[in-house]
Structure formats: C-alpha cells, structure tokens
Design a protein around this motif. Sequence first.
Motif, short mmCIF file in Angstrom:
data_model
loop_
_atom_site.label_atom_id
_atom_site.label_comp_id
_atom_site.label_asym_id
_atom_site.label_seq_id
_atom_site.Cartn_x
_atom_site.Cartn_y
_atom_site.Cartn_z
N GLU A 143 -8.95 -9.58 -0.01
CA GLU A 143 -9.52 -10.93 0.07
C GLU A 143 -8.42 -11.96 0.29
O GLU A 143 -8.60 -12.90 1.07
CB GLU A 143 -10.29 -11.24 -1.21
CG GLU A 143 -11.01 -12.58 -1.16
CD GLU A 143 -11.89 -12.84 -2.37
OE1 GLU A 143 -12.64 -13.83 -2.34
OE2 GLU A 143 -11.83 -12.04 -3.33
N VAL A 144 -7.28 -11.78 -0.38
CA VAL A 144 -6.16 -12.70 -0.18
C VAL A 144 -5.72 -12.71 1.28
O VAL A 144 -5.55 -13.76 1.90
CB VAL A 144 -4.98 -12.31 -1.10
CG1 VAL A 144 -3.73 -13.12 -0.73
CG2 VAL A 144 -5.33 -12.53 -2.56
N GLY A 145 -5.55 -11.50 1.84
CA GLY A 145 -5.11 -11.41 3.23
C GLY A 145 -6.10 -12.00 4.20
O GLY A 145 -5.72 -12.68 5.16
N GLU A 146 -7.39 -11.76 3.95
CA GLU A 146 -8.43 -12.29 4.84
C GLU A 146 -8.44 -13.82 4.81
O GLU A 146 -8.51 -14.48 5.85
CB GLU A 146 -9.79 -11.74 4.45
CG GLU A 146 -10.92 -12.18 5.38
CD GLU A 146 -12.25 -11.52 5.05
OE1 GLU A 146 -13.20 -11.72 5.82
OE2 GLU A 146 -12.33 -10.80 4.03
N LEU A 147 -8.37 -14.40 3.62
CA LEU A 147 -8.42 -15.86 3.49
C LEU A 147 -7.18 -16.52 4.09
O LEU A 147 -7.26 -17.63 4.63
CB LEU A 147 -8.58 -16.26 2.02
CG LEU A 147 -9.92 -15.91 1.39
CD1 LEU A 147 -9.92 -16.24 -0.09
CD2 LEU A 147 -11.06 -16.64 2.10
N LEU A 148 -6.03 -15.85 4.01
CA LEU A 148 -4.80 -16.41 4.57
C LEU A 148 -4.64 -16.10 6.06
O LEU A 148 -3.72 -16.61 6.70
CB LEU A 148 -3.59 -15.85 3.81
CG LEU A 148 -3.38 -16.36 2.38
CD1 LEU A 148 -2.21 -15.63 1.73
CD2 LEU A 148 -3.14 -17.87 2.36
N GLY A 149 -5.52 -15.27 6.59
CA GLY A 149 -5.38 -14.87 7.98
C GLY A 149 -4.14 -14.03 8.21
O GLY A 149 -3.50 -14.13 9.26
N ALA A 150 -3.80 -13.18 7.23
CA ALA A 150 -2.59 -12.36 7.31
C ALA A 150 -2.84 -11.10 8.13
O ALA A 150 -3.88 -10.45 7.98
CB ALA A 150 -2.10 -11.99 5.91
N ARG A 151 -1.88 -10.74 8.96
CA ARG A 151 -1.99 -9.49 9.71
C ARG A 151 -1.78 -8.28 8.81
O ARG A 151 -2.39 -7.23 9.02
CB ARG A 151 -0.96 -9.48 10.84
CG ARG A 151 -1.03 -8.28 11.74
CD ARG A 151 -0.32 -8.46 13.06
NE ARG A 151 1.07 -8.85 12.90
CZ ARG A 151 2.04 -8.49 13.75
NH1 ARG A 151 1.76 -7.73 14.80
NH2 ARG A 151 3.28 -8.90 13.56
N MET A 152 -0.94 -8.43 7.77
CA MET A 152 -0.65 -7.34 6.85
C MET A 152 -0.58 -7.88 5.42
O MET A 152 -0.18 -9.02 5.21
CB MET A 152 0.69 -6.67 7.18
CG MET A 152 0.81 -6.08 8.56
SD MET A 152 2.48 -5.46 8.90
CE MET A 152 3.37 -7.00 9.16
N THR A 153 -0.93 -7.04 4.46
CA THR A 153 -0.70 -7.37 3.05
C THR A 153 0.05 -6.23 2.38
O THR A 153 -0.14 -5.06 2.71
CB THR A 153 -2.00 -7.61 2.27
OG1 THR A 153 -2.83 -6.44 2.36
CG2 THR A 153 -2.74 -8.81 2.80
N VAL A 154 0.89 -6.60 1.43
CA VAL A 154 1.56 -5.62 0.57
C VAL A 154 1.25 -6.04 -0.86
O VAL A 154 1.59 -7.16 -1.28
CB VAL A 154 3.08 -5.59 0.80
CG1 VAL A 154 3.74 -4.64 -0.21
CG2 VAL A 154 3.38 -5.14 2.21
N MET A 155 0.60 -5.17 -1.60
CA MET A 155 0.29 -5.41 -3.01
C MET A 155 1.30 -4.71 -3.90
O MET A 155 1.53 -3.51 -3.77
CB MET A 155 -1.12 -4.90 -3.32
CG MET A 155 -1.44 -4.77 -4.81
SD MET A 155 -1.48 -6.36 -5.67
CE MET A 155 -3.20 -6.83 -5.44
N LEU A 156 1.95 -5.48 -4.77
CA LEU A 156 2.81 -4.93 -5.82
C LEU A 156 2.03 -4.99 -7.12
O LEU A 156 1.61 -6.07 -7.54
CB LEU A 156 4.10 -5.75 -5.96
CG LEU A 156 5.24 -5.53 -4.95
CD1 LEU A 156 4.79 -5.85 -3.53
CD2 LEU A 156 6.44 -6.38 -5.31
N ILE A 157 1.81 -3.83 -7.75
CA ILE A 157 0.92 -3.81 -8.90
C ILE A 157 1.39 -2.78 -9.92
O ILE A 157 1.97 -1.74 -9.57
CB ILE A 157 -0.53 -3.48 -8.45
CG1 ILE A 157 -1.53 -3.73 -9.57
CG2 ILE A 157 -0.63 -2.07 -7.88
CD1 ILE A 157 -2.98 -3.73 -9.10
#
Length: 279
Positions: free
Chosen positions: A169-183
């Motif tokens: 959801e974060v990536g979609e709202l920001l219009g990001a091509r890629m996301t990396v989740m650190l968890i």
Amino acid sequence: MESKTPSPQDAENPWLALRRLTPARIALGRTGTSLPTAAQLDFQFAHAQARDAVHLPFDPIGLSRQLAERGRDSLLLHSAASDRNTYLQRPDLGRRLHEDSAQRLREHAQANSGGVDLAIVVADGLSALAVHRHTLPFLARLDEQMAADGWTQSPVVLVEQGRVAVADEVGELLGARMTVMLIGERPGLSSPDSLGLYFTYNPRVGLNDASRNCISNVRLEGLSYGMAAHRLLYLMREACRRQLSGVNLKDEAQVQTLEADGHPEKNRNFLLSDPDKPA
C-alpha cells in the motif's frame, strides 16, 4: 556463543564436536531422565528473550531522529492495528495503513510530483529489537552499493504495528516502482533480533507472497549487512530489467570470496548448471 570447559560426560559425547559449531540445542546431556539444570535455564532464558522481542515497543521517533542525523528524511505512519494486542490477533489490520496515514502519503505524493524508483519501508513486525539494532547499519551498506544506480527514493517510511504487505500500500500510494520492507522477523530461540528484507517490484494492494523476494536472518550472527545489501541490489537490478519480482525472480547473485579469487568458475551459484558441460 561462549565456549566452556567440557565435563567428563561431554568428553564421551560424540556430538560434542558438532555442538561447538552451532547454536542449535544438541548434545545437552541429561540428568536422569531430565535435562541438566544449566540447559533448562538456558532454554528458559532464550524463550524469555523471544517473548520480550515480540512485545518490545517500537521507537519510530528515535529511529527517525537517527535517520535525520545521517541526512535521511522519514515519514512516521501507523497501520490499521491500533495497539500491540490487536496487531498480534488481527494480522489483516497490520497489512493495511490507518486511513490518516494513507491520506498523509497521498498528500506527500501530490506535493512531490508523483512517483519514485524506490520506497524503503521499516516496520516493527514481530521484533522491534531487530529493527532498532540493524536498520541503520544495513541502510549504510545498501547506500554504499546503490550509489552508482541513481535511483530516486522517497523518505524512509516507518510504520508502527506493520506487517510485510503494508509496504504494498505504501508503494502504491507513493507511486514507487519498487519497495523494500525491513521488518523484525518472528524470534527464534537463538535469534530474537533477526531482520528480514522483502522486495517487491510494482507494489500494489492485493499482492501475495509469491510476488515478493525475501532475504532473511540479517544480523551479526547471521547474514552480514554487506552480503544482504549485495543480494538485494542484485534482485533490484534484475527486477528493473525483467519487470517482475517474486517466484519468477531467483537470487543468482555471484558472491566473490577469498577462495574464489582468480577462479571465476568458483564464483558461480552452485545451483546453476555449468554452461561448459553437456546437459
């Protein structure tokens, strides 16, 4: 793991040599039909560490301050899970943002003219301890290796009570091509501070785990920061080239070692077939 002087009983134990090489609970011995007191106390201590890691409060404000000291902006958000008990009992709420946080991301995206190449998302998951310990040194190594690629990035997004899928959801709202989740990963009895990395190309709400690549056990006693950054960067470059991530994108990164220097054939992934040999 601290070494200890073997007892006469240990000296007769054929598993002792293996015990010195692993934190796994093998060759513990016995007292009658029970575990020795030291082994039992060690198990209880490890179990307590794991429970503490799950319930340790996330400190996004402190982490945001540390990121600022290193020249990184950040956004503090919250999932739809209102507190820790809700988070543990309702995994679905941890996968979505609270509406106030979602609106804040929309406003940020509008104010900054839309999309970016990469959004780095940090969430407490099941071990805030892992996030507190490893986020900053890992990002430092990632920045070193990523400097030549020229990718645009959003501020680091810190999500309290977040699970892996909230990065979609974060990536979609920001219009990001890629996301990396650190968890923070689920604590084990020998690893209460294991950090997991989850990479997704073209993130959007509704994706499942088959669309992600995972690099796990990032910590001092596990996968090093440099090695994790190397593997992640390989996945990111290949994802941009092939426009996909997940089960169809394999980690085939070649890792240079001291033993392999000067021998290119030793740098190849052992799972891949040898192109010089007939099939």
